[in-house]
Design a protein around this motif. Sequence first.
Motif, PDB file in Angstrom:
ATOM      1  N   LEU A 180       0.806  -1.072  -0.141  1.00 40.80           N
ATOM      2  CA  LEU A 180       0.027   0.094  -0.055  1.00 40.80           C
ATOM      3  C   LEU A 180       0.869   1.270  -0.022  1.00 40.80           C
ATOM      4  O   LEU A 180       1.864   1.175   0.595  1.00 40.80           O
ATOM      5  N   ASP A 181       0.199   2.250  -0.568  1.00 42.87           N
ATOM      6  CA  ASP A 181       0.948   3.670  -0.308  1.00 42.87           C
ATOM      7  C   ASP A 181       0.431   4.518   0.750  1.00 42.87           C
ATOM      8  O   ASP A 181      -0.755   3.655   1.394  1.00 42.87           O
ATOM      9  N   GLN A 182       0.829   5.589   1.056  1.00 35.23           N
ATOM     10  CA  GLN A 182       0.289   6.371   2.195  1.00 35.23           C
ATOM     11  C   GLN A 182      -1.295   6.897   2.004  1.00 35.23           C
ATOM     12  O   GLN A 182      -2.030   7.315   2.781  1.00 35.23           O
ATOM     13  N   TYR A 183      -1.665   6.632   0.637  1.00 36.48           N
ATOM     14  CA  TYR A 183      -2.897   7.192   0.263  1.00 36.48           C
ATOM     15  C   TYR A 183      -3.997   5.998   0.116  1.00 36.48           C
ATOM     16  O   TYR A 183      -5.123   6.317  -0.159  1.00 36.48           O
ATOM     17  N   GLY A 184      -3.524   4.715   0.506  1.00 33.97           N
ATOM     18  CA  GLY A 184      -4.375   3.923   0.390  1.00 33.97           C
ATOM     19  C   GLY A 184      -4.665   2.947  -0.802  1.00 33.97           C
ATOM     20  O   GLY A 184      -5.275   2.219  -1.143  1.00 33.97           O
ATOM     21  N   ASN A 185      -3.824   3.485  -1.788  1.00 32.14           N
ATOM     22  CA  ASN A 185      -3.862   2.812  -3.283  1.00 32.14           C
ATOM     23  C   ASN A 185      -3.044   1.432  -3.054  1.00 32.14           C
ATOM     24  O   ASN A 185      -2.138   1.344  -2.262  1.00 32.14           O
ATOM     25  N   ILE A 186      -3.438   0.431  -3.680  1.00 28.88           N
ATOM     26  CA  ILE A 186      -2.937  -0.816  -3.634  1.00 28.88           C
ATOM     27  C   ILE A 186      -2.277  -1.125  -5.055  1.00 28.88           C
ATOM     28  O   ILE A 186      -2.624  -1.068  -6.050  1.00 28.88           O
ATOM     29  N   TYR A 187      -1.101  -1.942  -4.694  1.00 28.56           N
ATOM     30  CA  TYR A 187      -0.095  -2.455  -5.621  1.00 28.56           C
ATOM     31  C   TYR A 187       0.008  -3.957  -5.694  1.00 28.56           C
ATOM     32  O   TYR A 187       0.261  -4.353  -4.447  1.00 28.56           O
ATOM     33  N   VAL A 188      -0.198  -4.515  -6.689  1.00 26.93           N
ATOM     34  CA  VAL A 188      -0.100  -6.008  -6.616  1.00 26.93           C
ATOM     35  C   VAL A 188       0.784  -6.332  -7.920  1.00 26.93           C
ATOM     36  O   VAL A 188       0.973  -6.010  -8.985  1.00 26.93           O
ATOM     37  N   ALA A 189       1.495  -7.429  -7.194  1.00 25.90           N
ATOM     38  CA  ALA A 189       2.643  -8.187  -8.156  1.00 25.90           C
ATOM     39  C   ALA A 189       1.573  -9.137  -8.860  1.00 25.90           C
ATOM     40  O   ALA A 189       1.346 -10.182  -8.402  1.00 25.90           O
ATOM     41  N   ASP A 190       1.421  -8.975  -9.959  1.00 28.22           N
ATOM     42  CA  ASP A 190       0.371 -10.014 -10.754  1.00 28.22           C
ATOM     43  C   ASP A 190       1.404 -11.031 -11.648  1.00 28.22           C
ATOM     44  O   ASP A 190       1.441 -10.657 -12.761  1.00 28.22           O
ATOM     45  N   SER A 191       1.629 -12.149 -10.816  1.00 31.21           N
ATOM     46  CA  SER A 191       2.860 -12.668 -11.292  1.00 31.21           C
ATOM     47  C   SER A 191       2.776 -13.452 -12.644  1.00 31.21           C
ATOM     48  O   SER A 191       3.583 -13.371 -13.491  1.00 31.21           O
ATOM     49  N   GLY A 192       1.433 -14.136 -12.843  1.00 27.53           N
ATOM     50  CA  GLY A 192       1.171 -14.582 -13.858  1.00 27.53           C
ATOM     51  C   GLY A 192       0.957 -13.763 -15.321  1.00 27.53           C
ATOM     52  O   GLY A 192       1.174 -14.514 -16.220  1.00 27.53           O
ATOM     53  N   ASN A 193       0.718 -12.530 -14.922  1.00 25.95           N
ATOM     54  CA  ASN A 193       0.578 -11.652 -16.079  1.00 25.95           C
ATOM     55  C   ASN A 193       2.091 -10.900 -16.136  1.00 25.95           C
ATOM     56  O   ASN A 193       2.035  -9.862 -17.301  1.00 25.95           O
ATOM     57  N   HIS A 194       2.878 -10.959 -15.357  1.00 26.16           N
ATOM     58  CA  HIS A 194       4.165 -10.214 -15.522  1.00 26.16           C
ATOM     59  C   HIS A 194       4.149  -8.795 -15.507  1.00 26.16           C
ATOM     60  O   HIS A 194       4.870  -8.340 -16.454  1.00 26.16           O
ATOM     61  N   ARG A 195       3.381  -8.528 -14.582  1.00 22.64           N
ATOM     62  CA  ARG A 195       3.096  -7.099 -14.415  1.00 22.64           C
ATOM     63  C   ARG A 195       2.841  -6.634 -13.113  1.00 22.64           C
ATOM     64  O   ARG A 195       2.647  -7.403 -12.179  1.00 22.64           O
ATOM     65  N   ILE A 196       3.014  -5.160 -12.629  1.00 21.01           N
ATOM     66  CA  ILE A 196       2.489  -4.642 -11.453  1.00 21.01           C
ATOM     67  C   ILE A 196       1.188  -3.783 -11.721  1.00 21.01           C
ATOM     68  O   ILE A 196       1.228  -2.905 -12.687  1.00 21.01           O
ATOM     69  N   GLN A 197       0.497  -4.051 -11.019  1.00 19.38           N
ATOM     70  CA  GLN A 197      -0.809  -3.256 -11.054  1.00 19.38           C
ATOM     71  C   GLN A 197      -1.111  -2.317  -9.977  1.00 19.38           C
ATOM     72  O   GLN A 197      -1.029  -2.566  -8.959  1.00 19.38           O
ATOM     73  N   CYS A 198      -1.685  -1.213 -10.325  1.00 21.27           N
ATOM     74  CA  CYS A 198      -1.943  -0.337  -9.202  1.00 21.27           C
ATOM     75  C   CYS A 198      -3.512  -0.121  -9.132  1.00 21.27           C
ATOM     76  O   CYS A 198      -4.131   0.034 -10.131  1.00 21.27           O
ATOM     77  N   PHE A 199      -4.129  -0.427  -8.051  1.00 19.15           N
ATOM     78  CA  PHE A 199      -5.537  -0.091  -7.933  1.00 19.15           C
ATOM     79  C   PHE A 199      -5.737   0.980  -6.895  1.00 19.15           C
ATOM     80  O   PHE A 199      -5.271   1.140  -5.788  1.00 19.15           O
ATOM     81  N   LEU A 200      -6.637   2.272  -7.518  1.00 19.96           N
ATOM     82  CA  LEU A 200      -6.900   3.485  -6.770  1.00 19.96           C
ATOM     83  C   LEU A 200      -7.840   3.021  -5.716  1.00 19.96           C
ATOM     84  O   LEU A 200      -8.414   2.041  -5.874  1.00 19.96           O
ATOM     85  N   VAL A 201      -7.695   3.543  -4.655  1.00 21.30           N
ATOM     86  CA  VAL A 201      -8.720   3.399  -3.719  1.00 21.30           C
ATOM     87  C   VAL A 201     -10.291   3.568  -4.137  1.00 21.30           C
ATOM     88  O   VAL A 201     -10.700   4.353  -4.828  1.00 21.30           O
ATOM     89  N   GLY A 202     -11.001   2.256  -3.993  1.00 20.34           N
ATOM     90  CA  GLY A 202     -12.275   2.275  -4.505  1.00 20.34           C
ATOM     91  C   GLY A 202     -12.593   1.860  -5.963  1.00 20.34           C
ATOM     92  O   GLY A 202     -13.484   1.597  -6.127  1.00 20.34           O
ATOM     93  N   HIS A 203     -11.400   1.524  -6.465  1.00 20.63           N
ATOM     94  CA  HIS A 203     -11.338   1.163  -7.867  1.00 20.63           C
ATOM     95  C   HIS A 203     -11.118  -0.322  -8.178  1.00 20.63           C
ATOM     96  O   HIS A 203     -10.245  -0.789  -7.484  1.00 20.63           O
ATOM     97  N   SER A 204     -11.710  -1.041  -9.164  1.00 16.66           N
ATOM     98  CA  SER A 204     -11.679  -2.506  -9.138  1.00 16.66           C
ATOM     99  C   SER A 204     -10.947  -2.532 -10.698  1.00 16.66           C
ATOM    100  O   SER A 204     -10.516  -3.911 -10.912  1.00 16.66           O
ATOM    101  N   ALA A 205     -10.573  -1.715 -11.061  1.00 17.79           N
ATOM    102  CA  ALA A 205      -9.876  -1.738 -12.442  1.00 17.79           C
ATOM    103  C   ALA A 205      -8.373  -1.295 -12.382  1.00 17.79           C
ATOM    104  O   ALA A 205      -8.077  -0.308 -11.690  1.00 17.79           O
ATOM    105  N   GLY A 206      -7.480  -2.007 -12.464  1.00 19.87           N
ATOM    106  CA  GLY A 206      -6.055  -1.683 -12.312  1.00 19.87           C
ATOM    107  C   GLY A 206      -5.261  -0.955 -13.441  1.00 19.87           C
ATOM    108  O   GLY A 206      -5.760  -1.117 -14.530  1.00 19.87           O
ATOM    109  N   MET A 207      -4.346  -0.265 -12.926  1.00 19.11           N
ATOM    110  CA  MET A 207      -3.465   0.297 -14.180  1.00 19.11           C
ATOM    111  C   MET A 207      -1.916  -0.507 -14.042  1.00 19.11           C
ATOM    112  O   MET A 207      -1.529  -0.650 -12.985  1.00 19.11           O
ATOM    113  N   THR A 208      -1.522  -0.891 -15.102  1.00 18.73           N
ATOM    114  CA  THR A 208      -0.187  -1.419 -15.295  1.00 18.73           C
ATOM    115  C   THR A 208       0.948  -0.340 -15.261  1.00 18.73           C
ATOM    116  O   THR A 208       1.005   0.618 -16.004  1.00 18.73           O
ATOM    117  N   ILE A 209       1.765  -0.486 -14.244  1.00 21.05           N
ATOM    118  CA  ILE A 209       2.722   0.755 -13.928  1.00 21.05           C
ATOM    119  C   ILE A 209       4.157   0.111 -14.086  1.00 21.05           C
ATOM    120  O   ILE A 209       5.307   0.759 -13.977  1.00 21.05           O
TER     121      ILE A 209
END
Length: 413
Positions: free
Chosen positions: A341-370
């Motif tokens: 998590l960051d200090q704003y409550g956004n969630i970062y996920v190691a999406d291992s099978g998709n070989h990417r890092i996803q960021c999910f903003l607070v309250g959002h179910s769609a992630g962004m590849t960062i």
Amino acid sequence: MLITQTVEQDIRSVVMTVMNKWKFQCANTTCLPFTKLNTQNLIGCQVACLVQSQCEAVTYHLLTSNCELFMDISNQSGNMMTDIDTNTMIVISEARSSPAFTAQWNSTGKTVAGDAAGSSGIASNRLNFPYELKIDSSNALYITDYNNNRIQKWIAGASNGATVAGQINGASGQSSTLLYTPVGLVLDSNDNMYFSDRGNSRIMFWRNGASSGSMIAGTGIGGNANNQLQNPSMIEYVPSTNILYIADTMNHRIMKYLLNASSGIVVAGGNGQGLSNTQLSKPYGMALDLSTNSLIICNYGANTVVRWILGANSWTLIAGSISGTSGSSATLLYQPVGVTLDQYGNIYVADSGNHRIQCFLVGHSAGMTIAGTGSPGVSASQLNAPFGLILDNQLNLYVADTSNNRVQKFARY
């Protein structure tokens, strides 16, 4: 190349009507609460509703401190009954505001530990399946070097790491000086280490600068009793309360241990492997969200990230498909492992099978590849089954690029 994302905190404010000594009494199951938990008081129950975007009403039981959160109240308001032990509150208006925080990450990573070309090895400048990352008080990077059965400390800018737990030569074993596939790691304020020694089904405490550690959870033999663990993964430690949370992966549960206790208690899962909201499926990654008194859990076997409020008997979905379906779209995951998590409550996920890092903003179910491209590879912009991740205090992103045997830094601008 820069990826520019607007990372923002979605703040919810609500106005509630209070109905003292009343509770819901409904004719069908839409009136059942979607989660139950214990809170210290009525305000705690209100806060629990505030952080759940779907919460539309609460009932607080004075005698038991039981807090019930309701999602569908379309037919509840007309079905009330008196109960002197309860207070019920219904949301009558709400608003959301989003103070913007803009973050930019370089999409080209820089190798800060291990071999940029992806070669594994036992030498001090090599890693073999790096798993979890932490940053100490001097900004040095700690890495659980899984297949080398050791933990490496890597000073910023150094070309080699130093072994701070386990053996330099990668020897495995069960003694107090040996490790067998370490995974989860936390550091306290003195840079003492707490980590999961997965192959030995135990949690170790290793004092800063020591040459051996001590077992503080588990028995060293895998099992499902409350004093045993089965291939534990990530852990969290709360120094103010001396509480340790352990992702007991192959028992499909999260365990809570008081420091120096001989056994733990189940705080999430423990109902067998499955997809229901009372079950977990190979929980790997985990992050403690103190602001909501909850655990964010990577449900590896179900391809989801879920929130489990401590004291509740079920989870709510953060990301992925509730049916367990895997995929590579913005709303789906495939074998998520690490989470932070960051200090704003956004969630970062190691999406291992998709070989990417996803960021999910607070309250959002769609992630962004960062970080990562979605395809495995060894180029500076690619990842290969990333497992661990961490943000420093400048929100630079460090990724355990596990199958590439390296750690990548994606600088934030």
